[in-house]
Write a protein that holds these residues in place. Sequence first.
Motif, PDB file in Angstrom:
ATOM      1  N   GLY A   8       7.944 -13.843 -68.902  1.00 60.14           N
ATOM      2  CA  GLY A   8       7.449 -14.240 -67.571  1.00 60.14           C
ATOM      3  C   GLY A   8       6.678 -15.529 -67.559  1.00 60.14           C
ATOM      4  N   CYS A   9       6.140 -15.700 -68.649  1.00 59.75           N
ATOM      5  CA  CYS A   9       5.204 -16.837 -68.882  1.00 59.75           C
ATOM      6  C   CYS A   9       6.105 -18.120 -69.098  1.00 59.75           C
ATOM      7  CB  CYS A   9       4.066 -16.609 -69.936  1.00 59.75           C
ATOM      8  SG  CYS A   9       2.815 -15.157 -69.743  1.00 59.75           S
ATOM      9  N   ALA A  10       6.991 -17.841 -69.992  1.00 63.06           N
ATOM     10  CA  ALA A  10       7.842 -18.734 -70.306  1.00 63.06           C
ATOM     11  C   ALA A  10       8.661 -19.436 -69.086  1.00 63.06           C
ATOM     12  CB  ALA A  10       8.971 -18.475 -71.400  1.00 63.06           C
ATOM     13  N   ILE A  51       6.283  -9.791 -70.757  1.00 65.20           N
ATOM     14  CA  ILE A  51       5.077 -10.815 -70.423  1.00 65.20           C
ATOM     15  C   ILE A  51       5.404 -12.135 -71.031  1.00 65.20           C
ATOM     16  CG2 ILE A  51       2.653 -11.303 -70.582  1.00 65.20           C
ATOM     17  CD1 ILE A  51       2.325  -8.190 -70.535  1.00 65.20           C
ATOM     18  N   ALA A  52       5.834 -12.530 -72.053  1.00 69.95           N
ATOM     19  CA  ALA A  52       6.050 -13.702 -72.604  1.00 69.95           C
ATOM     20  C   ALA A  52       7.222 -14.436 -71.840  1.00 69.95           C
ATOM     21  CB  ALA A  52       6.654 -13.404 -74.315  1.00 69.95           C
ATOM     22  N   ALA A  60       7.258 -18.971 -65.878  1.00 69.06           N
ATOM     23  CA  ALA A  60       6.366 -19.686 -65.070  1.00 69.06           C
ATOM     24  C   ALA A  60       6.055 -21.002 -65.490  1.00 69.06           C
ATOM     25  CB  ALA A  60       5.114 -18.899 -65.140  1.00 69.06           C
ATOM     26  N   VAL A  61       6.144 -21.247 -66.871  1.00 70.49           N
ATOM     27  CA  VAL A  61       5.888 -22.455 -67.460  1.00 70.49           C
ATOM     28  C   VAL A  61       7.131 -23.410 -67.064  1.00 70.49           C
ATOM     29  CG1 VAL A  61       5.747 -23.843 -69.682  1.00 70.49           C
ATOM     30  CG2 VAL A  61       4.315 -21.815 -69.175  1.00 70.49           C
TER      31      VAL A  61
END
Length: 266
Positions: A13-15, A10-11, A17-18
């Motif tokens: 993926g968030c990174a 998840i981390a 996306a950012v």
Amino acid sequence: MLEELLAAGIAAGCAGAVYIASAARVVKQYERGVVFRLGRLAGEVRPPGFTLIVPLVDRLHKVNMQVVTMPVPAQEGITRDNVTVRVDAVVYFKVVDAAYALVRVEDYKFAVSQMAQTSLRSIIGKSDLDDLLSNREKLNQGLELMIDSPAVEWGVTIDRVEIKDVSLPETMKRSMARQAEADRERRARIINADAELQASKKLAEAAGVMSEQPAALQLRLLQTVVAVAAEKNSTLVLPFPVELLRFLERAQQTPVEQASQKPIGK
């Protein structure tokens, strides 16, 4: 263990996306993108659409490729024939090379504006007042060449230059009005004189015809009487021929007086 992997995923993926959000750029149809990587020009000019850059490393500058309509402020100057005028114009230009427009000049719009004002003042000093008023097409072409020469190095091309208005002092306007009025009066006098000359020639021809046929003079007299009588006036003006007066004068003279008026040799 599974929870740690899930959290790491998840981390990540968030990174990601950012990262994508910070790297994604959209260039519009009428724009071109110029990328600077660590201060240096990187790659080709980006076309319209979706594009990616390296965050914190690349900087994308968008350049408008549409035709720009720029009014040139009115410039006051003295023409070649020493007349003070104020002339304003409008310049149509567009960027053809986005990289040159950013790299070779600090502000291409300001540069084109200053060049247009300088060229307009130069055109005023090289032209006569009559050229500014009646020969604007030639001046527009000369003004376009003067602006376009340095603008090519900036990645800018000049589409068209138009002189909008020429303002004259009030004294000059009054002088031009008097000159135009005098010219119209001169032409009117020439036309009247020419008409009188043609009429005199026709009258001379008519007099020659009437001298050959004395009856024509009597017919002309009758026509004049009819024309006067048609006006329904209480007073009738009747032309009296001079030849009749001479005939009556000769009829009243005695034979001795008539003989004395004859030439001596006859």
